[in-house]
Design a protein around this motif. Sequence first.
Motif, PDB file in Angstrom:
ATOM      1  N   LYS A  83       1.741  -8.092  -0.708  1.00  0.00           N
ATOM      2  CA  LYS A  83       0.791  -8.122   0.403  1.00  0.00           C
ATOM      3  C   LYS A  83       0.618  -6.685   0.861  1.00  0.00           C
ATOM      4  O   LYS A  83       1.599  -5.953   1.047  1.00  0.00           O
ATOM      5  CB  LYS A  83       1.315  -8.984   1.546  1.00  0.00           C
ATOM      6  CG  LYS A  83       1.347 -10.460   1.217  1.00  0.00           C
ATOM      7  CD  LYS A  83       1.845 -11.265   2.404  1.00  0.00           C
ATOM      8  CE  LYS A  83       1.913 -12.735   2.060  1.00  0.00           C
ATOM      9  NZ  LYS A  83       2.453 -13.533   3.189  1.00  0.00           N
ATOM     10  N   VAL A  84      -0.642  -6.282   1.044  1.00  0.00           N
ATOM     11  CA  VAL A  84      -0.958  -4.909   1.416  1.00  0.00           C
ATOM     12  C   VAL A  84      -1.764  -4.911   2.705  1.00  0.00           C
ATOM     13  O   VAL A  84      -2.779  -5.615   2.820  1.00  0.00           O
ATOM     14  CB  VAL A  84      -1.760  -4.208   0.297  1.00  0.00           C
ATOM     15  CG1 VAL A  84      -2.222  -2.836   0.744  1.00  0.00           C
ATOM     16  CG2 VAL A  84      -0.920  -4.108  -0.971  1.00  0.00           C
ATOM     17  N   TYR A  85      -1.295  -4.127   3.672  1.00  0.00           N
ATOM     18  CA  TYR A  85      -2.068  -3.923   4.898  1.00  0.00           C
ATOM     19  C   TYR A  85      -3.064  -2.799   4.617  1.00  0.00           C
ATOM     20  O   TYR A  85      -2.664  -1.666   4.346  1.00  0.00           O
ATOM     21  CB  TYR A  85      -1.155  -3.550   6.066  1.00  0.00           C
ATOM     22  CG  TYR A  85      -1.941  -3.278   7.325  1.00  0.00           C
ATOM     23  CD1 TYR A  85      -2.453  -4.331   8.071  1.00  0.00           C
ATOM     24  CD2 TYR A  85      -2.209  -1.982   7.734  1.00  0.00           C
ATOM     25  CE1 TYR A  85      -3.205  -4.101   9.208  1.00  0.00           C
ATOM     26  CE2 TYR A  85      -2.963  -1.741   8.876  1.00  0.00           C
ATOM     27  CZ  TYR A  85      -3.454  -2.800   9.605  1.00  0.00           C
ATOM     28  OH  TYR A  85      -4.212  -2.558  10.722  1.00  0.00           O
ATOM     29  N   PRO A  86      -4.367  -3.105   4.645  1.00  0.00           N
ATOM     30  CA  PRO A  86      -5.367  -2.073   4.339  1.00  0.00           C
ATOM     31  C   PRO A  86      -5.451  -1.021   5.452  1.00  0.00           C
ATOM     32  O   PRO A  86      -5.459  -1.359   6.629  1.00  0.00           O
ATOM     33  CB  PRO A  86      -6.680  -2.851   4.260  1.00  0.00           C
ATOM     34  CG  PRO A  86      -6.308  -4.295   4.225  1.00  0.00           C
ATOM     35  CD  PRO A  86      -4.964  -4.410   4.869  1.00  0.00           C
ATOM     36  N   THR A  87      -5.519   0.232   5.069  1.00  0.00           N
ATOM     37  CA  THR A  87      -5.728   1.315   6.030  1.00  0.00           C
ATOM     38  C   THR A  87      -7.121   1.905   5.836  1.00  0.00           C
ATOM     39  O   THR A  87      -7.392   3.017   6.255  1.00  0.00           O
ATOM     40  CB  THR A  87      -4.659   2.415   5.882  1.00  0.00           C
ATOM     41  OG1 THR A  87      -4.678   2.887   4.532  1.00  0.00           O
ATOM     42  CG2 THR A  87      -3.285   1.886   6.233  1.00  0.00           C
TER      43      THR A  87
ATOM     44  N   ASN B 119      -5.630 -10.853   7.286  1.00  0.00           N
ATOM     45  CA  ASN B 119      -6.045  -9.440   7.314  1.00  0.00           C
ATOM     46  C   ASN B 119      -5.388  -8.613   6.201  1.00  0.00           C
ATOM     47  O   ASN B 119      -5.420  -7.390   6.244  1.00  0.00           O
ATOM     48  CB  ASN B 119      -5.715  -8.819   8.673  1.00  0.00           C
ATOM     49  CG  ASN B 119      -4.218  -8.798   8.946  1.00  0.00           C
ATOM     50  OD1 ASN B 119      -3.469  -9.588   8.399  1.00  0.00           O
ATOM     51  ND2 ASN B 119      -3.794  -7.896   9.815  1.00  0.00           N
ATOM     52  N   LEU B 120      -4.805  -9.280   5.211  1.00  0.00           N
ATOM     53  CA  LEU B 120      -4.084  -8.587   4.139  1.00  0.00           C
ATOM     54  C   LEU B 120      -4.767  -8.772   2.787  1.00  0.00           C
ATOM     55  O   LEU B 120      -5.413  -9.786   2.543  1.00  0.00           O
ATOM     56  CB  LEU B 120      -2.647  -9.115   4.042  1.00  0.00           C
ATOM     57  CG  LEU B 120      -1.774  -8.965   5.289  1.00  0.00           C
ATOM     58  CD1 LEU B 120      -0.448  -9.667   5.079  1.00  0.00           C
ATOM     59  CD2 LEU B 120      -1.561  -7.508   5.629  1.00  0.00           C
ATOM     60  N   ALA B 121      -4.572  -7.793   1.922  1.00  0.00           N
ATOM     61  CA  ALA B 121      -4.976  -7.915   0.523  1.00  0.00           C
ATOM     62  C   ALA B 121      -3.728  -8.272  -0.276  1.00  0.00           C
ATOM     63  O   ALA B 121      -2.651  -7.735  -0.026  1.00  0.00           O
ATOM     64  CB  ALA B 121      -5.566  -6.604   0.029  1.00  0.00           C
TER      65      ALA B 121
END
Length: 168
Positions: free
Chosen positions: A21-25, A59-61
């Motif tokens: 899981k990646v929190y987009p910046t 809200n994650l990729a």
Amino acid sequence: MEDLLKVGVITTTHGVRGEVKVYPTTDDAERFLDLDYVMLDTGKEYRRLDIKNVRFFKNLAILKFDGIDNINDIEKYKGCSLWIPREEGQELGEDEYYIADLLGMNVVLEDGTEFGTLKDVMETGANDVYIINSKEHGEVLLPAIKECILNVDLESNTMTIHLMKGLI
């Protein structure tokens, strides 16, 4: 200017097959759909990870990388940042800037008086807020709106601002 642009941070693993899981910046999380690879900052070096699959949850990729098929191969990278080369970055519109280019910028008032240094950018729902370290006033929060940000000159690394009443 930075050669790499931060696009996300690995928050945790997803399942046992090596997905994360990646929190987009980045402003647009769907940006990951257009990327072929990212550079993983391991703390010691940058490691290229080819993207095999992208999907989204809240809200994650959720990313799957080629050659990483086990949770044990990726778990150690929780909290690590994902980067892309600047040339892979999205086209910016007028008065749009990469945060990496703004950080550390000299901030001056409209009369040319030195005010401080741009320390960070806080992304809010309405508009960004610039966090400026000022020797005279300490930490100052300045909304990134046209009434306050008069000019940004990347070449001279200078931002000219107008302080509205009540900000300091």
